[in-house]
Design an enzyme around this catalytic site. Structure first.
Site, mmCIF file in Angstrom:
data_model
loop_
_atom_site.group_PDB
_atom_site.id
_atom_site.type_symbol
_atom_site.label_atom_id
_atom_site.label_comp_id
_atom_site.label_asym_id
_atom_site.label_seq_id
_atom_site.Cartn_x
_atom_site.Cartn_y
_atom_site.Cartn_z
ATOM 1 N N SER A 174 0.850 -1.203 0.000
ATOM 2 C CA SER A 174 0.000 0.000 0.000
ATOM 3 C C SER A 174 0.876 1.239 0.000
ATOM 4 O O SER A 174 1.673 1.465 0.924
ATOM 5 C CB SER A 174 -0.897 0.013 1.227
ATOM 6 N N HIS B 205 -1.426 -1.496 -4.087
ATOM 7 C CA HIS B 205 -2.708 -1.181 -3.461
ATOM 8 C C HIS B 205 -2.792 0.337 -3.291
ATOM 9 O O HIS B 205 -1.918 0.956 -2.667
ATOM 10 C CB HIS B 205 -2.777 -1.895 -2.109
ATOM 11 N N ASP C 156 -4.911 3.461 -1.908
ATOM 12 C CA ASP C 156 -5.958 3.828 -0.954
ATOM 13 C C ASP C 156 -6.488 5.220 -1.229
ATOM 14 O O ASP C 156 -5.827 6.213 -0.926
ATOM 15 C CB ASP C 156 -5.385 3.764 0.470
ATOM 16 N N MET D 63 -9.189 8.047 -0.401
ATOM 17 C CA MET D 63 -10.077 8.456 0.708
ATOM 18 C C MET D 63 -10.659 9.822 0.425
ATOM 19 O O MET D 63 -9.948 10.719 -0.024
ATOM 20 C CB MET D 63 -9.268 8.524 2.005
ATOM 21 N N HIS E 114 -8.513 0.892 -4.004
ATOM 22 C CA HIS E 114 -9.405 0.672 -2.852
ATOM 23 C C HIS E 114 -10.110 1.998 -2.589
ATOM 24 O O HIS E 114 -9.536 2.919 -1.999
ATOM 25 C CB HIS E 114 -8.562 0.215 -1.655
ATOM 26 N N MET F 149 -12.276 4.233 -0.714
ATOM 27 C CA MET F 149 -12.953 4.497 0.568
ATOM 28 C C MET F 149 -13.700 5.819 0.383
ATOM 29 O O MET F 149 -13.333 6.857 0.950
ATOM 30 C CB MET F 149 -11.907 4.569 1.696
ATOM 31 N N MET G 81 -11.529 -5.722 5.913
ATOM 32 C CA MET G 81 -10.735 -4.726 6.652
ATOM 33 C C MET G 81 -10.399 -5.287 8.029
ATOM 34 O O MET G 81 -11.293 -5.698 8.772
ATOM 35 C CB MET G 81 -11.522 -3.417 6.841
ATOM 36 N N ASP H 296 -6.676 -6.261 4.805
ATOM 37 C CA ASP H 296 -6.061 -4.928 4.770
ATOM 38 C C ASP H 296 -6.122 -4.272 6.139
ATOM 39 O O ASP H 296 -7.197 -4.049 6.692
ATOM 40 C CB ASP H 296 -6.840 -4.088 3.735
#
Ligand code: DX5
Ligand code: ZN
Length: 242
Positions: A9, A34, A36, A38, A67, A69, A155, A190
């Site tokens: 990540s 990965h 992330d 957000m 991913h 979020m 998660m 994760d």
């Protein structure tokens, strides 16, 4: 069960040296990254978005695992796929609220999309699709799409930040999912994955391990990633011998 693989990540990487950090984990055998994303709504933090991913796409051929979020995955998925994501994982908690879901989920809107429509939309963009479960969200919440996604992400921390402590209470959910998923479907975990926790996650049945701090927060990210991968392989092999 799919081959075990690491998903480094970039959240814990040095954002001023992303190309170099990506090359480092690629040289250590990483096959995916990965990413992330957000939005400050679904999770109380903001990370990076489309322009950063588009720049990364120009400097690596690795599989880009997005991913999201974010509260509106269907609205933004196309931009992320166009930027270079090969895969998009969305959170079940932001889709049409379901009775089985945790009632305190902040991300769900009254007019949210159905999980099926999000899956179809992402697939229509040409990306593979994953669905993610927060620590308190039960497997039953993804029942309608369990058989059609390419990956399920469990998660093992509350999403939003790197460097948190692994929540081992999610492991029975990993085992339950492994038993229910088809041979080709991936099971990713994760949050809080490090040398002390990766073995338990592998033994429970996860096959794809996200790690941020335990790779990029160390002085030697390639060595840290190789060690984690080795520990996962060892734990999975030991579990199969039992
Ligand atoms: C947390 C993110 C994770 C994060 C993991 O919301 O989804 O991918 O980068 O970080 P570590 O490995 O430090 O727990
Ligand atoms: Zn993540």
């Amino acid at each position: 069960m799919p081959a075990l693989r690491m998903a480094p990540s970039l959240l814990a990487a040095d954002f001023a040296r992303l190309e170099e950090q990506v090359a480092a984990v690629e040289s250590a055998g990483a096959t995916m990254l990965h990413l992330d994303v957000m939005d400050g709504h679904f999770v109380p933090n903001i990370s990076f978005g489309v322009p950063v991913i588009a720049s990364l796409r120009k400097c690596t051929k690795l599989f880009l695992d997005g991913h999201l979020m974010i509260t509106e995955p269907k609205r933004y998925a196309e931009a992320f796929v166009k930027a270079g994501c090969d895969h998009i994982t969305f959170h079940i908690e932001v889709t049409e609220p379901r009775a089985e879901c945790n009632p305190d989920i902040s991300g769900a809107r009254a007019d949210a999309d159905s999980p099926q429509s999000v899956v179809e939309h992402i697939r229509g963009l040409g990306a593979s699709v994953g669905v993610c479960l927060n620590p308190s969200t039960p497997v039953s919440a993804i029942e309608p799409i369990l058989g059609v996604v390419d990956m399920v992400l469990v998660m093992s921390v509350w999403p939003g930040f790197g460097g948190q402590t692994f929540i081992k209470e999610v492991l029975p959910k990993v085992t339950e999912l492994r038993q229910r998923l088809a041979e080709h479907q991936r099971l990713q975990i994760d949050g809080g994955i490090d040398p002390d926790t990766i073995g338990e996650a592998a033994a429970a049945g996860a096959d794809t391990f996200v790690a941020g701090s335990a790779i990029f927060g160390t002085p030697d990210p390639p060595a840290a990633m190789k060690r984690l991968h080795h520990l996962a392989l060892e734990a999975a092999a030991k579990d199969r011998r039992r």
